[in-house]
Write a protein that holds these residues in place. Structure first.
Motif, mmCIF file in Angstrom:
data_model
loop_
_atom_site.group_PDB
_atom_site.id
_atom_site.type_symbol
_atom_site.label_atom_id
_atom_site.label_comp_id
_atom_site.label_asym_id
_atom_site.label_seq_id
_atom_site.Cartn_x
_atom_site.Cartn_y
_atom_site.Cartn_z
ATOM 1 N N LEU A 135 53.465 155.540 20.779
ATOM 2 C CA LEU A 135 54.214 156.326 21.764
ATOM 3 C C LEU A 135 53.471 156.461 23.091
ATOM 4 C CD1 LEU A 135 55.631 159.171 19.472
ATOM 5 C CD2 LEU A 135 56.860 157.210 20.417
ATOM 6 N N GLY A 136 52.322 155.811 23.215
ATOM 7 C CA GLY A 136 51.576 155.833 24.466
ATOM 8 C C GLY A 136 50.780 157.093 24.706
ATOM 9 N N LEU A 137 50.512 157.880 23.639
ATOM 10 C CA LEU A 137 49.799 159.143 23.804
ATOM 11 C C LEU A 137 48.283 158.975 23.756
ATOM 12 C CD1 LEU A 137 52.149 161.419 21.654
ATOM 13 C CD2 LEU A 137 52.020 161.236 24.149
ATOM 14 N N ALA A 138 47.800 157.777 23.484
ATOM 15 C CA ALA A 138 46.377 157.430 23.521
ATOM 16 C C ALA A 138 45.490 158.441 22.810
ATOM 17 C CB ALA A 138 45.926 157.268 24.977
ATOM 18 N N PRO A 139 45.761 158.713 21.528
ATOM 19 C CA PRO A 139 44.933 159.691 20.818
ATOM 20 C C PRO A 139 43.548 159.146 20.503
ATOM 21 C CG PRO A 139 46.364 158.578 19.266
ATOM 22 C CD PRO A 139 46.763 158.085 20.636
ATOM 23 N N SER A 140 42.592 160.043 20.362
ATOM 24 C CA SER A 140 41.331 159.702 19.707
ATOM 25 C C SER A 140 41.544 159.917 18.219
ATOM 26 C CB SER A 140 40.193 160.597 20.193
ATOM 27 O OG SER A 140 39.943 160.408 21.572
ATOM 28 N N TYR A 141 40.808 159.177 17.396
ATOM 29 C CA TYR A 141 40.962 159.399 15.958
ATOM 30 C C TYR A 141 39.708 158.978 15.213
ATOM 31 C CZ TYR A 141 42.446 154.441 16.120
ATOM 32 O OH TYR A 141 42.534 153.081 16.351
ATOM 33 N N ALA A 142 39.503 159.625 14.069
ATOM 34 C CA ALA A 142 38.408 159.286 13.161
ATOM 35 C C ALA A 142 38.978 159.302 11.748
ATOM 36 C CB ALA A 142 37.272 160.289 13.283
ATOM 37 N N ILE A 143 38.957 158.139 11.099
ATOM 38 C CA ILE A 143 39.627 157.921 9.819
ATOM 39 C C ILE A 143 38.605 157.451 8.788
ATOM 40 C CG2 ILE A 143 41.561 156.724 8.691
ATOM 41 C CD1 ILE A 143 42.638 156.094 11.503
ATOM 42 N N GLY A 144 38.866 157.729 7.523
ATOM 43 C CA GLY A 144 37.964 157.314 6.459
ATOM 44 C C GLY A 144 38.189 155.909 5.956
ATOM 45 N N GLY A 145 38.879 155.080 6.721
ATOM 46 C CA GLY A 145 39.121 153.694 6.331
ATOM 47 C C GLY A 145 39.559 152.895 7.539
ATOM 48 N N ASP A 146 39.406 151.578 7.472
ATOM 49 C CA ASP A 146 39.779 150.707 8.587
ATOM 50 C C ASP A 146 41.269 150.436 8.592
ATOM 51 O OD1 ASP A 146 37.250 150.434 9.623
ATOM 52 O OD2 ASP A 146 36.766 148.697 8.379
ATOM 53 N N LEU A 155 38.492 155.635 17.275
ATOM 54 C CA LEU A 155 38.720 155.233 18.666
ATOM 55 C C LEU A 155 38.604 156.438 19.578
ATOM 56 C CD1 LEU A 155 39.721 152.884 20.590
ATOM 57 C CD2 LEU A 155 41.995 153.878 20.325
ATOM 58 N N HIS A 156 37.966 156.252 20.712
ATOM 59 C CA HIS A 156 38.001 157.259 21.766
ATOM 60 C C HIS A 156 39.189 156.949 22.657
ATOM 61 C CE1 HIS A 156 37.152 159.788 25.140
ATOM 62 N NE2 HIS A 156 36.941 158.762 25.929
ATOM 63 N N GLY A 157 40.202 157.788 22.609
ATOM 64 C CA GLY A 157 41.381 157.610 23.452
ATOM 65 C C GLY A 157 41.334 158.500 24.667
ATOM 66 N N GLU A 158 42.137 158.171 25.652
ATOM 67 C CA GLU A 158 42.140 158.940 26.893
ATOM 68 C C GLU A 158 43.102 160.119 26.850
ATOM 69 O OE1 GLU A 158 40.021 158.471 29.255
ATOM 70 O OE2 GLU A 158 39.163 156.701 28.286
#
Length: 462
Positions: A135-146, A155-158
């Motif tokens: 949706l183009g919201l460019a979230p940052s995220y940290a997940i326990g799997g690839d 990912l560091h999102g803006e």
């Protein structure tokens, strides 16, 4: 240096940098401009992905791997007290930071969604990361799997949203203060850290208490453990949104229709029916998608748009991941290691498979096998035939009398066809001798059983 990088984290050293949780934090810090370093027990694709971001990754643990100018040393609960790099940090007076504190610092100032529960955290966090990105919201995220490649767990999102998997195993999820928290289910697990369900409930209550005032708790309506937690915490200035197939659910699942190894979900949200596709099989994955939908809506994302973007999620590594097909036999990898997860994945496969289901199961942890070995064996009775390996110890020392035989006995008592195999090297030949065209082979467990999929395919192709 990138904005939002805490000073104490500008030169971090990670012990065990290749781990699922640790590597994600290291990746985000590197993308924010930190000078990241660390060590891991062995080479991996994740280590290479971190190096590509500019991180220094040492193989093996040694005191001289820790630079004297490191701003902090980041550890997880799996790091033992006698680790030489940890001892060196004490000598140099370098602060030691737990992984959860490091992640909490990265979420500070952002609109955080923390995904908790005994099962399904990685999938639900991934669904949110993918759909919000679509949706183009460019979230940052940290997940326990690839998601789709080594290192894609973070990912560091803006954008202003941060989606994080919140781990209850060592109570580290108490460190987060999310705007939206998801609780998918509540069951007894992690027996080395929790002695009873009361301790589990108390831990999840503490997690819920950390939701910021005016925030939202999204919680399952169909799961008894989650319903009990809802009864305990339904108070204060946090909005509670339940989801599920129960008639009293705030976001009600009207139907889940299997479509091969996919499904179609119909929900009723705020009086409006929404229908969307989920590109992974099984009712439990459909419920994960609805939890993600409810959380996104709680942040103000339009429900109809989010429902469509959830269809962009195509899976995460080790969560019913298709490894390939050979001689008419599909090989799929499952991370399931708790009886509830095992049952859910086997039921999902049964709904989408046309042939037999053969399981290669590797128990994970002696403590878990001691407490839940009987239930694991009962879960394996859902397969047409199973091969059971020795217990993968991970961080634990053996417990006298606790072996995979506990699972095998329970499985046979439930009428299952089970074959014990003690040497992993024998597995490809054993499975190739069992499998027939049209069968589905499921490698299952949280240990290194995942490495057997390609070897089984090679043997099937021979």
């Amino acid at each position: 240096m990138a904005a939002g990088l805490p000073t104490a984290m500008d030169r971090p050293h990670f012990i065990g940098i290749g781990g699922a949780g640790m590597s994600g934090i290291a990746k985000i810090l590197a993308q924010r401009g930190a000078k990241v370093a660390g060590s891991d027990a062995k080479e991996s694709a994740t280590a290479e992905a971190l190096r590509a971001l500019g991180a220094t990754v040492h193989i093996g643990h040694a005191a001289d791997h820790l630079a004297s100018d490191a701003s902090c040393v980041v550890v997880s609960s799996a790091i033992r007290a006698d680790n030489p790099e940890l001892a060196r940090a004490a000598e140099l007076g370098i602060p030691v930071v737990h992984r959860s504190d490091a992640l909490a610092s990265l979420m500070h100032g952002l609109r955080a969604i923390a995904v908790a529960g005994t099962h399904g955290k990685t999938t639900t966090t991934s669904m949110l990361a993918v759909s919000l990105s679509e949706l183009g919201l460019a979230p940052s995220y940290a997940i326990g799997g690839d998601l789709d490649a080594p290192g894609s767990n973070a990912l560091h999102g803006e954008g202003e949203i941060f989606v994080a998997e919140a781990d209850e195993s060592d109570r580290s999820f108490h460190k987060y203060a999310p705007e939206v928290a998801i609780v998918l289910n509540v069951e007894l697990d992690h027996h080395a850290n929790y002695a009873s369900m009361d301790e589990i409930y108390e831990s999840f209550e503490t997690f819920v208490d950390k939701i910021v005032p005016g925030g939202t708790l999204v919680i399952a309506a169909d799961h008894e453990g989650a319903r009990e937690l809802t009864r305990r915490v339904r108070a204060g200035d946090v909005r509670v949104v339940t989801y599920g197939e129960s008639a009293d659910a705030d976001v009600r699942i009207l139907s889940v229709t299997a479509q091969g190894l996919k499904s179609e979900v119909k929900v009723l949200l705020d009086g409006v029916e929404l229908t969307f596709g989920v590109s992974v099989p099984g009712r439990h994955y459909a419920h994960n998608a609805v939890a993600a939908l409810a959380a996104g809506v709680a942040l103000g994302v339009p429900a109809a748009e989010l429902a469509v973007s959830l269809g962009a999620y195509t899976g995460v590594k080790r969560r019913l991941q298709l490894k390939g097909e050979a001689a008419g036999v599909q090989v799929i990898d499952s991370y399931a290691h708790h009886p509830t997860e095992m049952t859910a994945d086997l039921e999902a496969m049964r709904a989408g498979a046309s042939g037999r289901i053969l399981v290669v199961f590797q128990p994970h942890l002696f403590s878990r096998t001691q407490e839940l070995g009987k239930e694991m064996g009962q879960a394996l009775s859902l397969a047409d035939a199973s091969v059971v390996l020795d217990i993968y110890p991970a961080r634990e020392d053996p417990i006298p009398g606790v072996t995979s035989e506990l699972i095998i006995e329970a499985a046979r008592a439930a009428g299952a066809d089970v074959t014990p195999v003690h040497d992993r090297a024998d597995i490809p030949a054993v499975v190739a001798g069992m499998a027939e065209r049209g069968d589905l082979v499921l490698t299952m467990g949280a240990g290194d059983v995942t490495d057997l999929g390609p070897r089984i395919l090679d043997r099937l192709s021979a």
